[in-house]
Design a protein around this motif. Sequence first.
Motif, short mmCIF file in Angstrom:
data_model
loop_
_atom_site.label_atom_id
_atom_site.label_comp_id
_atom_site.label_asym_id
_atom_site.label_seq_id
_atom_site.Cartn_x
_atom_site.Cartn_y
_atom_site.Cartn_z
N LEU A 143 0.84 -1.19 0.00
CA LEU A 143 0.00 0.00 0.00
C LEU A 143 0.88 1.25 0.00
N SER A 147 3.71 2.01 3.46
CA SER A 147 4.81 1.06 3.28
C SER A 147 6.11 1.75 2.91
N GLU A 155 3.06 -3.50 4.33
CA GLU A 155 1.63 -3.79 4.37
C GLU A 155 1.09 -3.85 2.94
N THR A 156 0.37 -4.91 2.60
CA THR A 156 -0.08 -5.11 1.23
C THR A 156 -1.60 -5.07 1.13
N GLY A 157 -2.10 -4.93 -0.09
CA GLY A 157 -3.53 -4.91 -0.35
C GLY A 157 -3.79 -5.15 -1.83
N THR A 159 -5.05 -4.42 -5.68
CA THR A 159 -5.02 -3.28 -6.58
C THR A 159 -6.44 -2.91 -6.98
N GLN A 185 -2.08 4.88 -5.20
CA GLN A 185 -2.78 3.61 -5.37
C GLN A 185 -1.77 2.47 -5.30
N GLY A 186 -2.25 1.31 -4.93
CA GLY A 186 -1.39 0.15 -4.87
C GLY A 186 -1.09 -0.38 -6.27
#
Length: 331
Positions: A143, A147, A155-157, A159, A185-186
């Motif tokens: 993110l 991050s 920390e991930t999420g 798209t 944006q991711g």
Amino acid sequence: MELTVSPAPHIHGRLSASQCMYSVIIALLPAFAVSLYFFGVGALIVTLTSILSCIVIEYLIQKFLLKEKPTIGDGSAILTGLLLGFNLPSNLPIWIVIIGSVVAIGITKMAFGGLGNNLFNPALAGRVFLLISFPTYMTQWPLPVSSRWSYTDAETGATLLSKLKEEGSQWIGQVNISDLWIGNQGGSLGEVGAIALLIGFAFLLYRRIISWHIPVSILATVFVFSFALGLGEELSATQPAGAWQHAFDFALIQLLSGGLLLGAIYMATDYVTSPMTSRGMVIYGIGIGLLTVIIRQWGGYPEGVSFAILIMNAFTPLINNYIKPKRYGRA
């Protein structure tokens, strides 16, 4: 008179192939700055690893396998490494980045004879290889901002394209379009910052490094096709009120999210793997745009730009064979 036959790129003008490579690198610097702002240390590590490993691999192959003078100073290995890094998440382990560089330089480029002989875009080939071989690593997207000072434990999420594919286009009402323009944006490093990518596009057009034909035909095709799909979805759901606005928002999100701008401007326009004529470029661009939307809507992956460009790379020789410039003196 000595006639020298050499592979592409064939550049007639004041700029050499090396100058063109470094011009593209300069054009990518605004996008690199945006990726550093949103993804921090991870973006720096992944990008530098990709660039350095591409340079080293090309040097070693030319020096010890091909027994020829290394040409790493021409900028092509640096550009390949930069573009490969832009196609990767900022938390990707170094060893996977190096594998991608081996595929991009060692297999896709040098195995076919080096610059001008490769059939496919090296950076995209490396990216697709990693996506197929390491899907878990390649689909964990850090993110932005949160991050910035983390690397592999970022920390991930999901798209935006992943959310649209899973939850449907009714979710677009929650999307902040301004975030897509600035890059909040991711995604991979080069997927963020539409404005930064367009600044580089303007620079390349000004310097006449590329022409408008491929990028504009890709973006126009994706927008029109996506607009039609969004409009048809709303009308079929018997929700005519606001259908046009919904379709426009859906098409705009398709343009600004994912790797579309990066691919259309900086990779589909590769001299070696794209058609030579203006008409051929437009056909090539339309094909990439159609395939991108088809893969995004009905394929197994939420993003289809990489696959679309590589597929059309394979059609480039066929396009060049049938779409040729008029012979001198012919009407």
